[in-house]
Motif scaffolding. Structure first.
Motif, PDB file in Angstrom:
ATOM      1  N   LEU A  58       0.830  -1.206   0.000  1.00  0.00           N
ATOM      2  CA  LEU A  58       0.000   0.000   0.000  1.00  0.00           C
ATOM      3  C   LEU A  58       0.864   1.256   0.000  1.00  0.00           C
ATOM      4  O   LEU A  58       0.532   2.251  -0.647  1.00  0.00           O
ATOM      5  N   GLN A  59       1.979   1.226   0.709  1.00  0.00           N
ATOM      6  CA  GLN A  59       2.861   2.387   0.780  1.00  0.00           C
ATOM      7  C   GLN A  59       3.562   2.658  -0.548  1.00  0.00           C
ATOM      8  O   GLN A  59       3.891   3.811  -0.852  1.00  0.00           O
ATOM      9  N   THR A 125      -4.980   3.747  -7.966  1.00  0.00           N
ATOM     10  CA  THR A 125      -4.623   3.359  -6.613  1.00  0.00           C
ATOM     11  C   THR A 125      -5.713   2.458  -6.052  1.00  0.00           C
ATOM     12  O   THR A 125      -6.862   2.864  -5.959  1.00  0.00           O
ATOM     13  N   ARG A 127      -7.616   0.159  -3.202  1.00  0.00           N
ATOM     14  CA  ARG A 127      -7.804   0.084  -1.768  1.00  0.00           C
ATOM     15  C   ARG A 127      -7.418  -1.315  -1.278  1.00  0.00           C
ATOM     16  O   ARG A 127      -7.063  -2.189  -2.074  1.00  0.00           O
ATOM     17  N   THR A 315       6.537   5.155   5.573  1.00  0.00           N
ATOM     18  CA  THR A 315       6.285   5.232   4.129  1.00  0.00           C
ATOM     19  C   THR A 315       7.523   5.741   3.395  1.00  0.00           C
ATOM     20  O   THR A 315       7.917   5.185   2.362  1.00  0.00           O
ATOM     21  N   GLU A 348       1.723  13.282  -4.847  1.00  0.00           N
ATOM     22  CA  GLU A 348       0.557  12.506  -4.443  1.00  0.00           C
ATOM     23  C   GLU A 348      -0.250  13.133  -3.312  1.00  0.00           C
ATOM     24  O   GLU A 348      -1.278  12.586  -2.917  1.00  0.00           O
ATOM     25  N   ALA A 352      -0.530  10.971   1.204  1.00  0.00           N
ATOM     26  CA  ALA A 352       0.212   9.825   0.676  1.00  0.00           C
ATOM     27  C   ALA A 352       1.175   9.282   1.723  1.00  0.00           C
ATOM     28  O   ALA A 352       1.529   8.103   1.692  1.00  0.00           O
ATOM     29  N   LYS A 355      -0.326   6.384   3.508  1.00  0.00           N
ATOM     30  CA  LYS A 355      -0.747   5.203   2.770  1.00  0.00           C
ATOM     31  C   LYS A 355      -0.439   3.959   3.606  1.00  0.00           C
ATOM     32  O   LYS A 355       0.649   3.820   4.157  1.00  0.00           O
TER      33      LYS A 355
END
Length: 387
Positions: A58-59, A125, A127, A315, A348, A352, A355
């Motif tokens: 996700l990151q 992106t 989820r 991240t 982003e 972000a 994330k």
């Protein structure tokens, strides 16, 4: 039931049978805490590692496409050419230009004549659950074990030091000396924070190579195979391609994250636990006692506090470590951790940096709970004072 090994004045205590209980020397106590800290976190990582893989994915979402969108590659084609060229930058080089579990969809355009071919990109992106389904479909369940060996190695070094030396530094910063805090004395919040900063920094700096390998193995594999076959292969490949400094890529953001993690995690646990132990009901009776319930409640708070403060740093650390570096040690995407943070926000948006926050919390919460409960229990079994 035997008594504790040492009284507040350093005197030997006796067991109910009249035998002298073991008296821990400062060196023995530190060694035991180092061992128990590493053991608790190593056990916890087996349960939380799949969540860590999802957090990393996700990151990294949108990173490569956002970077590629800032540049345009032009190629002149002869009039008879009908080739379609893709100018892409993925996390790991690949000849494919299809959708990836990172959410990037690469598109190209070409015309006839003396034409400029440009690479266009579109970011999708995903989820958590759509990303999970796509990973399961394209890579299979084995991906959730990616990087487990270096993760275990990292915890056995990093967490041994940060958990085990936390009390040691509390004694130093509180003025009691390295042999202080033998009876679980309460200290100020500043002392707890400073102790967490120091123990976390030292542990992370030493364990950085294992952390680097873990991140790279958890990232997307375009070829369908892991980037490295083992820890030894990873160390060899990184040494050949990047030299010894390659094993310490991202040591600054890693150390910064570890300082914040340890300070927020252990200091908030320490503070919350002692606050709970001081609570009294209307009759003046204590509401909490040293034990599983108190440890559980304090560790839940510590996991949430730790996640909030460390997610942005984590991240940046993951993205900086995962990028490729040339022979001169220059990253393909970011010059430094600060450059990574600035570009991430610029391309982003500020959020972000958060994330994968849910996965970060779902990992750190149970990890904090398991590791601290085990840590406290092991200390109790051998007669060491609690945190």
């Amino acid at each position: 039931m035997t008594s504790q090994g040492q009284g507040p004045l350093g005197l030997s205590l006796l067991t109910p049978e009249g035998r002298a209980a073991h008296v821990w020397t400062p060196g023995e106590e530190l060694t035991a805490k180092l061992l128990f800290g590493g053991l608790g976190c190593t056990i916890a990582v087996f349960f939380t590692h799949p969540v860590d893989v999802m957090k990393t994915r996700l990151q990294l979402q949108g990173e490569a496409v956002a970077a590629a969108a800032t540049t345009t590659t032009s190629v002149v084609l002869p009039s008879s050419s009908t080739s379609v060229l893709a100018a892409t930058h993925t996390l790991h080089p690949t000849t494919s230009s299809s959708s990836t579990p990172g959410g990037a969809v690469m598109r190209t355009a070409a015309t006839t004549g003396t034409t400029t071919v440009t690479a266009a990109t579109q970011t999708t992106t995903l989820r958590l659950f759509p990303l999970l389904r796509q990973i399961m479909r394209t890579e299979g369940p084995r991906v959730f074990l990616a990087g487990l060996a270096p993760a275990v190695l990292r915890e056995s070094v990093y967490s041994s030091i940060r958990f085990g030396s936390y009390d040691y530094f509390k004694g130093i910063y509180s003025g009691m000396g390295a042999a202080g805090l033998r009876g679980g004395e309460e200290t100020t919040t500043l002392v707890k924070l400073m102790s967490g900063f120091t123990s976390g920094m030292i542990g992370s700096a030493i364990a950085n190579p294992a952390d680097l390998i873990k991140v790279r193995l958890q990232a997307f594999w375009p070829s369908g195979k892991p980037r490295y076959t083992s820890i030894a292969d990873a160390c060899k490949s990184i040494y050949v391609e990047e030299g010894i400094p390659g094993l310490y890529r991202g040591v600054v953001p890693t150390a910064a994250r570890a300082m914040v993690v340890t300070a927020s995690q252990l200091a908030s646990y320490d503070t919350t636990k002692h606050w709970l132990l001081r609570l009294r009901d209307s009759q003046g009776h204590t509401m909490f006692h040293e034990g599983y319930l108190t440890h559980f409640c304090a560790s839940i708070v510590a996991g949430l506090v730790c996640s909030i403060f460390t997610s942005p740093i984590d991240t940046v650390k993951v993205r900086y470590m995962n990028q490729q570096f040339n022979a001169q040690g220059k990253g393909h995407l970011y010059r430094s951790a600060i450059d990574c943070a600035l570009k991430t926000v610029q391309r982003e948006g500020p959020m972000a940096l958060y994330k994968g926050f849910l996965m970060c919390w779902l990992r750190l919460g149970p990890h904090t709970m398991l590791s601290l409960i085990i840590f406290e229990k092991l200390r109790s079994l051998v007669g060491l004072n609690p945190v």
